[in-house]
Design an enzyme around this catalytic site. Structure first.
Site, PDB file in Angstrom:
ATOM      1  N   ASP A  34      20.503 -66.016 -26.040  1.00 40.18           N
ATOM      2  CA  ASP A  34      19.128 -65.813 -25.430  1.00 40.18           C
ATOM      3  C   ASP A  34      18.028 -66.144 -26.376  1.00 40.18           C
ATOM      4  O   ASP A  34      16.869 -66.805 -26.073  1.00 40.18           O
ATOM      5  CB  ASP A  34      19.080 -64.251 -24.969  1.00 40.18           C
ATOM      6  N   ASP A  38      15.103 -68.823 -26.199  1.00 36.27           N
ATOM      7  CA  ASP A  38      13.686 -68.435 -25.981  1.00 36.27           C
ATOM      8  C   ASP A  38      12.664 -69.149 -27.225  1.00 36.27           C
ATOM      9  O   ASP A  38      11.741 -69.486 -27.020  1.00 36.27           O
ATOM     10  CB  ASP A  38      13.447 -66.578 -26.418  1.00 36.27           C
ATOM     11  N   LYS A 117      14.210 -52.838 -22.583  1.00 38.17           N
ATOM     12  CA  LYS A 117      14.435 -54.271 -21.940  1.00 38.17           C
ATOM     13  C   LYS A 117      16.035 -54.511 -21.962  1.00 38.17           C
ATOM     14  O   LYS A 117      16.430 -54.926 -22.978  1.00 38.17           O
ATOM     15  CB  LYS A 117      13.674 -55.327 -22.641  1.00 38.17           C
ATOM     16  N   LYS A 283       3.957 -52.071 -20.127  1.00 39.93           N
ATOM     17  CA  LYS A 283       3.323 -52.290 -18.704  1.00 39.93           C
ATOM     18  C   LYS A 283       2.027 -51.590 -19.178  1.00 39.93           C
ATOM     19  O   LYS A 283       2.086 -50.276 -19.277  1.00 39.93           O
ATOM     20  CB  LYS A 283       4.231 -52.185 -17.754  1.00 39.93           C
ATOM     21  N   LYS A 307      10.320 -57.915 -28.488  1.00 37.68           N
ATOM     22  CA  LYS A 307      11.838 -58.028 -28.813  1.00 37.68           C
ATOM     23  C   LYS A 307      12.368 -57.546 -30.091  1.00 37.68           C
ATOM     24  O   LYS A 307      11.448 -57.363 -31.215  1.00 37.68           O
ATOM     25  CB  LYS A 307      12.013 -59.550 -28.615  1.00 37.68           C
ATOM     26  N   CYS A 404      51.949 -54.785 -49.183  1.00 49.08           N
ATOM     27  CA  CYS A 404      53.191 -54.707 -49.849  1.00 49.08           C
ATOM     28  C   CYS A 404      53.199 -53.557 -50.797  1.00 49.08           C
ATOM     29  O   CYS A 404      54.355 -53.517 -51.392  1.00 49.08           O
ATOM     30  CB  CYS A 404      53.351 -56.014 -50.386  1.00 49.08           C
ATOM     31  N   CYS A 425      46.273 -59.304 -54.643  1.00 48.22           N
ATOM     32  CA  CYS A 425      47.564 -58.822 -54.774  1.00 48.22           C
ATOM     33  C   CYS A 425      48.387 -59.665 -55.718  1.00 48.22           C
ATOM     34  O   CYS A 425      48.237 -60.841 -55.620  1.00 48.22           O
ATOM     35  CB  CYS A 425      48.098 -58.780 -53.388  1.00 48.22           C
TER      36      CYS A 425
HETATM   37  S1  IVH Z   1       9.358 -56.077 -15.677  1.00 51.06           S
HETATM   38  C1  IVH Z   1       6.555 -59.306 -13.837  1.00 51.06           C
HETATM   39  N1  IVH Z   1      10.760 -54.117 -16.843  1.00 51.06           N
HETATM   40  O1  IVH Z   1      13.273 -58.919 -18.375  1.00 51.06           O
HETATM   41  C2  IVH Z   1       7.770 -58.284 -14.406  1.00 51.06           C
HETATM   42  N2  IVH Z   1      11.852 -56.308 -16.899  1.00 51.06           N
HETATM   43  O2  IVH Z   1      11.945 -61.498 -19.216  1.00 51.06           O
HETATM   44  C3  IVH Z   1       9.157 -58.589 -14.634  1.00 51.06           C
HETATM   45  N3  IVH Z   1      13.784 -56.649 -17.698  1.00 51.06           N
HETATM   46  O3  IVH Z   1      13.409 -60.945 -15.624  1.00 51.06           O
HETATM   47  C4  IVH Z   1      10.042 -57.447 -14.909  1.00 51.06           C
HETATM   48  N4  IVH Z   1      14.111 -54.697 -18.506  1.00 51.06           N
HETATM   49  O4  IVH Z   1      15.280 -59.177 -16.050  1.00 51.06           O
HETATM   50  C5  IVH Z   1      10.735 -55.560 -16.349  1.00 51.06           C
HETATM   51  N5  IVH Z   1      11.729 -52.700 -17.573  1.00 51.06           N
HETATM   52  C6  IVH Z   1      12.025 -53.745 -17.542  1.00 51.06           C
HETATM   53  C7  IVH Z   1      12.911 -54.788 -17.798  1.00 51.06           C
HETATM   54  C8  IVH Z   1      12.762 -55.995 -17.411  1.00 51.06           C
HETATM   55  C9  IVH Z   1      14.655 -55.670 -18.383  1.00 51.06           C
HETATM   56  C10 IVH Z   1      14.082 -58.404 -17.620  1.00 51.06           C
HETATM   57  C11 IVH Z   1      13.889 -58.525 -16.324  1.00 51.06           C
HETATM   58  C12 IVH Z   1      13.048 -59.710 -16.386  1.00 51.06           C
HETATM   59  C13 IVH Z   1      12.958 -60.141 -17.932  1.00 51.06           C
HETATM   60  C14 IVH Z   1      11.825 -60.701 -18.229  1.00 51.06           C
END
Ligand code: IVH
Length: 670
Positions: A34, A38, A117, A283, A307, A404, A425
């Protein structure tokens, strides 16, 4: 870079991304981690940002993923399933907040909902009148696949909701994942838990999905007939009340510095979680502010993924095991609590050698930082000494071979005047079980006997079943027993038999190399075989133990002689080689035995004009001559180049050896 070259570079990166999208979304078989995916995406975005003329309809900033496959029915998401922008450090987070201040034209004290995440596969569940009507995969973000029956096999997903305050219609979104402990039962089939979840979810037959225990954690909503949610954190609480699983690690924080602090702590203990987490999602908590901030083309402005490091992670050392290698080296390996580093699950890390353990004071039970970069074996970068328990003990490196029981030694290097960092050894050879297995693995390897269909795993299996204990056992295998074993059929046994038979014919050089003697690698095996010309000469030397003869060979020195003597001082080793010689058909080195330099011995000193030492030696060889590495009475010619060692010249002169230049040598050959 020229405009044309930039375009080329940009298009190549897009093509690569397209390939990985296809592998991931259509075939469920990603081949890159991943983090590398990215990275590729951000390289494309960076090029687009820097060079405005670069754009494409295939840009990841326009397309979120890849078109869904043909196996499942398609479903157009009522509200797109977008991805998240990534942040890797505090500065990225400050920029994220600043951009939002600018967008709203006001410095607001944002409150953030913080959620792990989970590294899984996102899915959307639509409930109408409290009943799960369809479950859909993300697909390319716009169009997904209907996988309702597969999703229904997941225990965490309610088919029906009882709560009174559940909206008439709502799409619940969350992550499907597999727990680490369940992944370990099927780890041979998938690179990481995420691939396992993806593969299981996309099975044609839901009963196949059911075989791999999947989980679901809910975290957001898509379309809803009820617009009354005020805060993300409250929505998460509602989800729980309605009967969905939510993360117990969800939090609310008020500042970037608090987020950074939490991230640091979370990253350090993530290995303790039952599932893989590749970062935290922040968020904006106030949903009315989320609505005002809205979305860019592929991600919400109001959320960001912070990340974790892509190539290192903290984990716990569960045990330290000592592996014994082919040449007797004892290598300590840390068995660690499995941790996903950049898409690869790491459960072993090398500790290199005894000195490294001492230097870093690495102990069982320690929390350590492990790095995994490219194809390099994961290794411990450092120990969190402040997290160590009071009764932790210094690791005692064994002084006897764990295989051994023989004594172990650390060699003294006369030149550096230091003891080797590696403990070995002293029972170097087939007398030590672990060394013997490794030597057999070496014997069948590509550069040695090159037996097709006979890999390292086969050696281990056959050893376990007592089918092989010495290399020569390979030539008298019990094939009827093998044919009855799991994973073997008539055809594979026939193929194995053939490749073993074919491997019997080999050159002297390969044979010498295949024995696996320390310091006798391919190059030295070549030098020895060229000097001896045939296997019977080699056997004579082994039996008479007159390895000093090899000192004449340019490139063979005390180290190699000592190693040969040590190996053949063991009767078991000598007998194995003698027996192998009688089974194998060892070809004599192809030589021009009647060349112009037949029976003539040469030696070089000084830099030769326009020709390397190796080429000069091969010139002598081709014409049936021999190159020696020291001056003795057998030497016929000393060939001198630029700045020769005067001591050698004087010595040769005094012994009446002819001294010639390279030109004169060439003349001889003409
Ligand atoms: S919110 C528009 N909340 O991360 C907002 N995503 O890179 C979209 N993911 O496709 C998702 N944990 O598969 C959100 N607590 C979380 C999350 C989460 C994992 C994943 C999800 C999403 C990806 C985004």
């Amino acid at each position: 870079m020229k405009k044309e070259d930039l375009k080329k570079k940009y298009n190549l990166k897009l093509q690569e991304l397209e390939k990985h999208n296809r592998l991931y979304y259509q075939n469920s078989k990603p081949i890159i981690s991943d983090s590398n995916y990215d990275r590729l995406k951000s390289e494309i975005s960076e090029l687009e940002r820097k060079y405005k003329f670069l754009n494409s309809k295939n840009s990841p900033n326009i397309n979120v993923g890849y078109k869904p496959s043909k196996t499942f029915e398609k479903y157009v998401h009522k509200i797109q399933m977008l991805s998240l922008s990534n942040a890797f450090n505090e500065q990225d987070l400050n920029n994220f907040e600043k951009k939002n201040f600018n967008f709203l034209n006001k410095k607001i004290k944002f409150e953030y909902s913080v959620e792990p995440k989970i590294d899984g596969i996102s899915a959307s569940l639509t409930y109408i009148d409290k009943k799960l009507t369809h479950g859909v995969s993300r697909g390319d973000g716009k169009v997904g696949e209907v996988i309702t029956n597969n999703l229904k096999t997941i225990n965490d997903i309610p088919h029906e909701i009882q709560a009174d305050d559940f909206p008439q219609e709502i799409e619940i979104r969350g992550e499907v994942f597999i727990k680490k402990k369940d992944f370990f039962k099927i780890k041979e089939k998938f690179a990481n838990p995420r691939n396992a979840a993806s593969g299981s979810l996309r099975q044609k037959n839901p009963s196949e999905t059911k075989k791999i225990p999947l989980n679901f954690i809910a975290y957001t909503f898509g379309y809803t007939s009820d617009e009354d949610f005020k805060f993300q954190s409250n929505f998460l609480k509602k989800l729980k009340k309605w009967g969905f699983k939510t993360s117990k690690h969800n939090k609310v924080f008020n500042s970037i510095s608090e987020l950074v602090k939490f991230h640091k702590n979370f990253e350090e203990t993530r290995f303790d979680l039952d599932y893989d987490v590749d970062g935290l999602v922040y968020k904006v908590n106030d949903i009315s502010l989320q609505t005002r901030l809205g979305f860019t083309s592929n991600a919400p402005r109001w959320a960001i993924a912070h990340k974790f490091s892509a190539d290192s992670a903290k984990t716990k050392i569960l045990n330290i095991e000592i592996q014994v290698g082919r040449t007797g080296a004892l290598t300590p390996v840390a068995k660690v609590q499995p941790v996903n580093i950049g898409g690869v699950v790491v459960s072993n890390a090398t500790l290199h050698n005894e000195d490294e353990i001492k230097r870093k004071d690495i102990r069982i039970g320690d929390i350590v930082n492990i790095e995994r970069a490219g194809d390099v074996i994961p290794h411990v970068i450092g120990v969190e000494k402040n997290k160590r328990s009071k009764n932790s003990k210094t690791f005692e490196f064994p002084t006897n071979c764990p295989s051994c029981g023989y004594t172990t030694i650390k060699e003294y290097n006369k030149i550096t005047k230091k003891y080797d960092a590696v403990r070995r050894c002293a029972n170097d050879g087939f007398g030590c079980e672990k060394i013997a297995i490794e030597k057999i693995k070496h014997f069948i390897s590509k550069e040695a006997l090159n037996i097709d269909g006979f890999g390292k795993k086969v050696v281990e299996k056959f050893w376990e079943l007592n089918l092989i204990k010495k290399p020569q056992d390979i030539f008298s295998l019990n094939y009827s027993k093998i044919a009855k074993m799991d994973g073997w059929g008539e055809l594979s046994v026939k193929n194995l038999k053939n490749s073993i038979e074919n491997s019997k014919k080999l050159s002297l050089q390969r044979f010498i190399y295949s024995i696996g003697i320390r310091h006798i690698g391919i190059e030295n095996a070549k030098l020895i075989s060229e000097n001896l010309k045939n296997a019977s000469h080699f056997l004579e030397i082994i039996k008479s133990k007159k390895f000093e003869k090899f000192l004449n060979i340019d490139g063979i020195g005390e180290t190699q002689i000592k190693s040969l003597k040590n190996f053949f001082s063991n009767k078991l080793n000598t007998n194995i080689v003698i027996e192998l010689n009688s089974i194998l058909q060892i070809n004599n080195e192809k030589i021009n035995a009647n060349g112009i330099l037949k029976d003539k011995n040469f030696m070089f000193t000084g830099k030769l004009d326009g020709i390397s030492r190796a080429e000069a030696k091969s010139l002598i060889d081709k014409n049936s001559g021999t190159t020696l590495s020291n001056i003795n009475k057998n030497l016929d010619f000393l060939v001198i180049g630029d700045k020769p060692t005067m001591r050698k010249v004087e010595q040769a002169k005094s012994m009446g050896i002819k001294i010639i230049s390279l030109k004169e040598l060439k003349k001889l050959l003409d």
